[in-house]
Motif scaffolding. Structure first.
Motif, PDB file in Angstrom:
ATOM      1  N   ASP A   2       0.867  -1.180   0.000  1.00  0.00           N
ATOM      2  CA  ASP A   2       0.000   0.000   0.000  1.00  0.00           C
ATOM      3  C   ASP A   2       0.902   1.228   0.000  1.00  0.00           C
ATOM      4  O   ASP A   2       1.226   1.807   1.035  1.00  0.00           O
ATOM      5  N   THR A   3       1.322   1.631  -1.176  1.00  0.00           N
ATOM      6  CA  THR A   3       2.304   2.718  -1.286  1.00  0.00           C
ATOM      7  C   THR A   3       1.756   4.042  -0.771  1.00  0.00           C
ATOM      8  O   THR A   3       2.497   4.852  -0.197  1.00  0.00           O
ATOM      9  N   ALA A   4       0.457   4.287  -0.952  1.00  0.00           N
ATOM     10  CA  ALA A   4      -0.121   5.550  -0.474  1.00  0.00           C
ATOM     11  C   ALA A   4      -0.022   5.631   1.046  1.00  0.00           C
ATOM     12  O   ALA A   4       0.328   6.685   1.611  1.00  0.00           O
ATOM     13  N   ARG A 259      -3.396  -4.090  10.991  1.00  0.00           N
ATOM     14  CA  ARG A 259      -2.772  -5.419  10.997  1.00  0.00           C
ATOM     15  C   ARG A 259      -3.823  -6.520  10.989  1.00  0.00           C
ATOM     16  O   ARG A 259      -3.750  -7.465  10.212  1.00  0.00           O
ATOM     17  N   LEU A 260      -4.822  -6.430  11.881  1.00  0.00           N
ATOM     18  CA  LEU A 260      -5.820  -7.498  11.971  1.00  0.00           C
ATOM     19  C   LEU A 260      -6.753  -7.510  10.768  1.00  0.00           C
ATOM     20  O   LEU A 260      -7.254  -8.574  10.387  1.00  0.00           O
ATOM     21  N   ALA A 261      -6.977  -6.351  10.139  1.00  0.00           N
ATOM     22  CA  ALA A 261      -7.773  -6.331   8.907  1.00  0.00           C
ATOM     23  C   ALA A 261      -7.092  -7.158   7.832  1.00  0.00           C
ATOM     24  O   ALA A 261      -7.734  -7.952   7.124  1.00  0.00           O
ATOM     25  N   ALA A 262      -5.764  -6.977   7.702  1.00  0.00           N
ATOM     26  CA  ALA A 262      -5.015  -7.744   6.708  1.00  0.00           C
ATOM     27  C   ALA A 262      -4.919  -9.216   7.095  1.00  0.00           C
ATOM     28  O   ALA A 262      -5.056 -10.108   6.253  1.00  0.00           O
ATOM     29  N   GLN A 263      -4.686  -9.480   8.364  1.00  0.00           N
ATOM     30  CA  GLN A 263      -4.490 -10.858   8.815  1.00  0.00           C
ATOM     31  C   GLN A 263      -5.783 -11.671   8.728  1.00  0.00           C
ATOM     32  O   GLN A 263      -5.759 -12.843   8.365  1.00  0.00           O
ATOM     33  N   ALA A 289       8.510   2.192  11.545  1.00  0.00           N
ATOM     34  CA  ALA A 289       9.392   1.084  11.933  1.00  0.00           C
ATOM     35  C   ALA A 289       8.618  -0.223  12.023  1.00  0.00           C
ATOM     36  O   ALA A 289       9.066  -1.273  11.517  1.00  0.00           O
ATOM     37  N   ILE A 290       7.444  -0.186  12.642  1.00  0.00           N
ATOM     38  CA  ILE A 290       6.645  -1.407  12.782  1.00  0.00           C
ATOM     39  C   ILE A 290       6.178  -1.897  11.420  1.00  0.00           C
ATOM     40  O   ILE A 290       6.174  -3.109  11.149  1.00  0.00           O
ATOM     41  N   ALA A 291       5.790  -0.968  10.544  1.00  0.00           N
ATOM     42  CA  ALA A 291       5.344  -1.361   9.202  1.00  0.00           C
ATOM     43  C   ALA A 291       6.463  -2.028   8.416  1.00  0.00           C
ATOM     44  O   ALA A 291       6.214  -2.949   7.619  1.00  0.00           O
ATOM     45  N   ARG A 292       7.695  -1.598   8.617  1.00  0.00           N
ATOM     46  CA  ARG A 292       8.820  -2.222   7.907  1.00  0.00           C
ATOM     47  C   ARG A 292       9.108  -3.622   8.441  1.00  0.00           C
ATOM     48  O   ARG A 292       9.606  -4.481   7.709  1.00  0.00           O
ATOM     49  N   LEU A 293       8.799  -3.861   9.704  1.00  0.00           N
ATOM     50  CA  LEU A 293       9.050  -5.175  10.288  1.00  0.00           C
ATOM     51  C   LEU A 293       7.860  -6.120  10.141  1.00  0.00           C
ATOM     52  O   LEU A 293       8.022  -7.336  10.261  1.00  0.00           O
ATOM     53  N   ASP A 294       6.687  -5.586   9.887  1.00  0.00           N
ATOM     54  CA  ASP A 294       5.477  -6.408   9.763  1.00  0.00           C
ATOM     55  C   ASP A 294       4.823  -6.123   8.415  1.00  0.00           C
ATOM     56  O   ASP A 294       4.152  -5.104   8.252  1.00  0.00           O
ATOM     57  N   PRO A 295       4.987  -6.989   7.440  1.00  0.00           N
ATOM     58  CA  PRO A 295       4.438  -6.726   6.100  1.00  0.00           C
ATOM     59  C   PRO A 295       2.919  -6.605   6.081  1.00  0.00           C
ATOM     60  O   PRO A 295       2.359  -6.037   5.140  1.00  0.00           O
ATOM     61  N   ARG A 296       2.239  -7.107   7.114  1.00  0.00           N
ATOM     62  CA  ARG A 296       0.779  -6.981   7.128  1.00  0.00           C
ATOM     63  C   ARG A 296       0.343  -5.527   7.277  1.00  0.00           C
ATOM     64  O   ARG A 296      -0.738  -5.138   6.829  1.00  0.00           O
ATOM     65  N   LEU A 297       1.169  -4.706   7.932  1.00  0.00           N
ATOM     66  CA  LEU A 297       0.853  -3.283   8.040  1.00  0.00           C
ATOM     67  C   LEU A 297       1.109  -2.553   6.732  1.00  0.00           C
ATOM     68  O   LEU A 297       0.420  -1.588   6.401  1.00  0.00           O
ATOM     69  N   ALA A 298       2.125  -2.990   6.019  1.00  0.00           N
ATOM     70  CA  ALA A 298       2.509  -2.298   4.794  1.00  0.00           C
ATOM     71  C   ALA A 298       1.676  -2.713   3.597  1.00  0.00           C
ATOM     72  O   ALA A 298       1.628  -2.002   2.590  1.00  0.00           O
ATOM     73  N   GLY A 299       0.988  -3.844   3.687  1.00  0.00           N
ATOM     74  CA  GLY A 299       0.238  -4.352   2.546  1.00  0.00           C
ATOM     75  C   GLY A 299      -1.157  -3.787   2.463  1.00  0.00           C
ATOM     76  O   GLY A 299      -1.630  -3.071   3.351  1.00  0.00           O
ATOM     77  N   THR A 300      -1.845  -4.105   1.380  1.00  0.00           N
ATOM     78  CA  THR A 300      -3.232  -3.697   1.205  1.00  0.00           C
ATOM     79  C   THR A 300      -4.128  -4.719   1.888  1.00  0.00           C
ATOM     80  O   THR A 300      -3.896  -5.919   1.804  1.00  0.00           O
ATOM     81  N   GLY A 301      -5.150  -4.243   2.567  1.00  0.00           N
ATOM     82  CA  GLY A 301      -6.104  -5.119   3.243  1.00  0.00           C
ATOM     83  C   GLY A 301      -7.386  -5.216   2.454  1.00  0.00           C
ATOM     84  O   GLY A 301      -7.475  -4.779   1.297  1.00  0.00           O
TER      85      GLY A 301
END
Length: 572
Positions: A2-4, A259-263, A289-301
């Motif tokens: 999710d680049t935006a 995170r939980l939306a994606a998971q 920092a957390i988004a870089r360590l957890d791809p679920r935050l960085a991805g699209t849900g």
């Protein structure tokens, strides 16, 4: 990816770091406690290693890291713990060490960190190594501390594995997570749910292979869904911690719902995350920092459903017509742009007013659009025992029945067999105050006052029936409005911002949105047009008074009184 979202977070992180770098110098850093010193270092490491940041590999953040490290090393005591408000506290140290571990994990993801970051890694690793013995052996003093401590140990074990860490985590977890049947944790606090318990449980789940812990976070986030407000806050009147007195901003929930939306692929969580992202980001560099360590935050849900019409900006998933947290004694009713929140879940004050108890006497909140009656409270002139606090809430469809009985005693002479020649008797607390009078041995004359409040929530209206039984005395119904509107139909009392309604109805208008209230009652010279927090506060010169524009309706505790609140929108 999710680049935006990532660009939004990166820009906010850059602004945050730029703000503190503008005043960052050695004197500034040397005044920091260990937690803000490490939080600053984590922010610097995050933007320095973020390729999309304007601070990527820049000299300014790189030079600012050294003083933060110096400060941390100076504050770490001989036991390996950090000194602070709670002295050498394992859980307070855990907050800092969790950020230490995040920074180390970011650095170790780099293929070629370079000399500067290699030095940061070495010095932070030494800080971790010095802390482990005390962290494994240490204790806690609040419920959430257990999970913060376990999260730190779980991250430490990833970086510096030790055989004694997993059993210690297991020992704490064996106590069970302090989650109530409706999903709230025992502290009932959005502050500690977002700052400690939920992120800690996710960290333990990820780093200590405890995936079952995610379900506790899932249940807690589900429980909070109906309690957000269109102004970007979340209800906290039922909390047992300091946020019961705050208008608590909801932004810290963002990364949890995302995170939980994606998971889980949950559209309701995605709707919450999308709505929360509209507000200023909380701790944006740490979020990055957390988004870089957890791809679920960085991805699209999953796709978020559209917002509800006429309910401010809240999406439908966050604005059901009715909601309840039975364990907290709090209930919410919505109709169009109106929302009523009824609270009847105060804790008993047996040990007195203190930290860790839900004691907020605001039993009703009513909003219509931007107009907000933030606190409705009831004071009674009854032996300085303080305002009405219901510990029971009985629901009858869209009505809530709240009740309380208070008593105070006059004491008779001691029985002859308890009389002492020296006149020195046991020091006892009798409920209001303490004295060396051996109250428990004395006959007493009991005075009682029972109060019952029925709150009826209809479409855009709230009816309030207040009934009394027992001692006749004065009462004051206090209505506190959030500043920013215009009052009509009331008369000023004393200080600026304080008014009284003595007849008819009054209104409070913000833009085109209005809350009408009343009726007023005739003025009585003995009626207190003010709020009394009770002797437990006043003896120390304290108060728990709500802040805002205040209107008082005063009367006598004889029979019953009916009041009504109505929300409406003026056309145009």
């Amino acid at each position: 990816m999710d680049t935006a979202f990532l660009e939004q977070v990166s820009r906010a992180a850059d602004r945050h770091v730029a703000d503190f770098l503008a005043t960052h110098d050695d004197d500034d850093v040397q005044a920091l406690a260990h937690r803000p010193a490490m939080a600053r270092l984590l922010d610097l490491v995050t933007v320095f290693t973020e390729t999309g940041s304007s601070f990527h590999l820049a000299d300014r953040p790189g030079a600012a890291m050294g003083p933060c490290l110096d400060r941390l090393e100076a504050l770490q005591g001989p036991t390996g713990l950090f000194d602070g408000t709670n002295l050498c506290s394992p859980p307070d140290s855990a907050f800092t060490l969790n950020d230490v571990c995040l920074a180390l994990r970011l650095i170790r993801r780099l293929a070629a960190p370079g000399p500067l970051l290699e030095e940061v890694d070495a010095r932070l690793s030494a800080i971790v190594a010095r802390s482990v013995d005390a962290m494994v052996a240490g204790g806690v003093h609040t419920p959430n501390h257990r999970w913060e401590l376990c999260a730190a140990l779980a991250q430490v074990n990833l970086l510096q594995p030790r055989a004694d860490i997993p059993p210690r985590i297991a020992q704490w977890l064996a106590e069970g997570i302090d989650q109530l049947p409706d999903g709230m944790y025992s502290e009932r606090s959005p502050l500690y749910a977002t700052a400690v318990t939920n992120p800690s449980l996710l960290t333990i789940a990820d780093c200590a292979d405890r995936p079952e812990l995610v379900d506790h976070v899932r249940r807690n986030l589900t429980a909070f869904l109906p309690w957000f407000n269109g102004d970007g806050t979340v209800e906290s009147v039922f909390s047992r911690r300091q946020d019961q007195w705050m208008a608590f901003g909801a932004a810290p929930f963002l990364h949890l719902y995302r995170r939980l939306a994606a998971q889980d692929g949950r559209p309701d969580f995605a709707a919450a995350a999308a709505w929360l992202a509209r507000f200023p980001l909380h701790e944006p560099a740490k979020l990055l920092a957390i988004a870089r360590l957890d791809p679920r935050l960085a991805g699209t849900g999953p796709a978020a459903p559209p917002p509800a019409a006429g309910v401010l900006s809240l999406p439908r998933a966050l604005a059901p017509e009715e909601a309840a947290l039975e364990s907290c004694g709090v209930y919410r009713f919505r109709s169009g742009a109106s929302v009523a929140t009824v609270f009847g879940g105060c804790d008993p004050l047996v040990p007195g007013v203190g930290s860790g108890l839900a004691t907020n006497p605001s039993f009703l909140r009513f909003g219509h659009g931007a107009a907000l009656l933030s606190d409705v409270r009831l004071s009674r002139s009854f032996f300085d025992l303080g305002p009405f606090r219901s510990q029971r809430a009985l629901r009858q469809d869209r009505s809530m029945v709240l009740s309380e009985e208070v008593q105070a005693n006059f004491y008779q002479p001691l029985p002859p067999e308890r009389v002492r020649a020296d006149g020195v008797y046991a020091l006892e607390h009798e409920g209001r105050f303490s004295a060396a009078m051996e109250f428990s041995a004395r006959p007493r004359d009991i005075h009682r006052l029972a109060t019952e409040i029925v709150v009826q929530c209809d479409a855009g209206h709230v009816g309030l029936d207040i009934g009394f039984a027992g001692t006749q005395t004065a009462f004051a119904l206090e209505l506190t409005f959030r500043p920013g509107g215009v009052l009509d139909g009331v008369e000023r009392v004393g200080d600026a911002g304080t008014f009284r309604l003595v007849a008819g109805t009054g209104s409070y208008r913000v833009g085109n949105e209005v809350i009408e209230f009343g009726p007023g009652l005739p003025m009585d010279p003995d009626d207190p047009a003010g709020y009394n927090p009770g002797e437990s506060y006043r003896y120390l010169g304290g108060t728990n008074a709500a802040g805002g524009v205040k209107v008082y309706i005063t009367g006598r505790t004889a029979g019953s009184h009916r009041f009504r609140f109505r929300g409406y929108t003026v056309p145009g």
